[in-house]
Design an enzyme around this catalytic site. Structure first.
Site, PDB file in Angstrom:
ATOM      1  CG  ASP A   1      47.095  33.777  43.125  1.00  0.00           C
ATOM      2  OD1 ASP A   1      46.314  33.251  43.739  1.00  0.00           O
ATOM      3  OD2 ASP A   1      47.662  33.844  41.986  1.00  0.00           O
TER       4      ASP A   1
ATOM      5  CG  ASP B   1      42.637  31.041  44.638  1.00  0.00           C
ATOM      6  OD1 ASP B   1      41.824  31.552  43.780  1.00  0.00           O
ATOM      7  OD2 ASP B   1      43.454  30.096  44.246  1.00  0.00           O
ATOM      8  CD  GLU B   2      43.030  35.325  40.852  1.00  0.00           C
ATOM      9  OE1 GLU B   2      43.815  36.011  40.682  1.00  0.00           O
ATOM     10  OE2 GLU B   2      42.536  34.624  40.347  1.00  0.00           O
TER      11      GLU B   2
END
Length: 362
Positions: free
Chosen positions: A12, A107-108
């Site tokens: 993350d 983003d993860e």
């Protein structure tokens, strides 16, 4: 596998959009940065730096409220093409070390490294290497959680932020979940947390003590999931072909509401929160559906599909007003409202488009 525990990594990125802005603009570093709508607009916060989070600011918060909490914050218009470029570099790093990874948003992602021979099979050392590569190639910081299932890996990645690296072993999993406050359970929102608190369920241990029939009585289809995760069980695979079909947000009111203006305002706020989730995942939607549950528990839905992405060219207030026609709003009180965006497509990072109404309303 031969029955041995899986090895799942959850990566993350820390305050991703804001971190990219601080990376590219030295004058923003160590300052409260808010990426999203202008403070004098109906827009919301897409994400914010850790300096801004110290003031209680969080994603999906109205920008006007964020400004009141931190007037000195710097509000920055999102640059999605730049975020997409950084995300593609990060995913190329995942592919370097792992064949099975599931991006959840820009983003993860989850990575299944159960069969990886790298670092003598150590998922923790592999996660550390991935974090180092991300920092070296993008100048951005990631946190990592490592465990034997997706639920615990996701929880673990939140524990040491920013720049965290946390392992929860199979031996630790049961006790860890028992001590975890219900509000920290990934997938349990505020409304469910409140309901669990009313039932005396404050921690994972309290949840574990509930029988499956009791949970089914109060939580319906979600009961099996709650029953399992209270025991540290999550058999969901890491799916590299995962396709998100819809994104939605709903709220149940403590007191039923009757005012049509209030209903419209709440739906607009829910739509903004849903759009914020959509943007985090680099998606755009063409279909808007609203859900209304009346005081008598009768539930209806109304939807509309547009030729343009929701928010790009549509006046969302007018769209919601249209969907509320031919309903009993104003005649019956409402106990629950929800908004779902579907007809999802990836944003084309190569084309030039006007920012969504979410951030720069007309």
């Amino acid at each position: 596998m031969d029955g041995s525990p899986r090895k799942i990594i959850h990566i993350d990125m820390d305050a991703f959009f804001a971190a990219v802005e601080q990376r590219d603009n030295p004058q923003y570093r160590n300052k409260p940065i808010i990426v999203g709508g202008k403070p004098d607009s109906r827009g919301v916060v897409a994400t914010c730096s850790y300096e801004a989070r110290q003031f209680g600011i969080h994603s999906a918060m109205p920008s006007s409220h964020a400004y009141r909490l931190c007037p000195q914050a710097i509000f920055v218009k999102p640059r999605f093409a730049v975020y997409q470029e950084a995300s593609e570099i990060i995913r190329s790093i995942f592919a370097r070390y792992c064949e099975i990874f599931e991006p959840l948003s820009l983003d993860e992602a989850y990575l299944d490294v159960s069969a990886s021979p790298l670092f003598q099979g150590s998922a923790t050392l592999l996660a550390k290497q991935i974090k180092q590569d991300i920092r070296r190639q993008t100048q951005l910081i990631a946190s990592a959680g490592i465990s034997y299932n997706k639920f615990l890996a996701k929880i673990a990645s939140d524990l040491g932020k920013p720049d965290g690296l946390t392992l929860i072993t199979p031996q630790q999993g049961g006790e860890f979940v028992e001590n975890l406050p219900i509000g920290k359970f990934h997938g349990i929102g505020r409304a469910t947390e409140k309901k669990m608190h009313e039932l005396g369920i404050l921690t994972g241990k309290d949840l574990k003590q509930q029988s499956l029939p009791v949970l089914q009585q109060h939580f319906g289809k979600s009961a099996q999931h709650y029953y399992d995760i209270a025991r540290g069980i999550d058999l969901r695979p890491v799916n590299c072909r995962r396709i998100r079909k819809s994104i939605g947000v709903e709220t149940t009111f403590e007191e039923d509401i009757a005012d049509p203006v209030a209903v419209s305002r709440h739906l607009q706020q829910l739509l903004q929160k849903t759009q914020a989730k959509l943007l985090e995942k680099n998606l755009e939607a063409y279909t808007l559906t609203v859900k209304i549950k009346y005081q008598n528990f009768v539930q209806i839905t109304r939807g509309k599909t547009l030729s343009q992405p929701i928010g790009d060219s549509a006046n969302t207030q007018a769209l919601i007003a249209e969907l509320l026609k031919n309903t009993a709003i104003g005649e019956k009180k409402v106990r629950l409202l929800g908004v779902t965006l579907s007809g999802l497509h990836s944003r084309d990072s190569g084309r030039s488009y006007r920012q969504m109404d979410l951030f720069d309303p007309v």
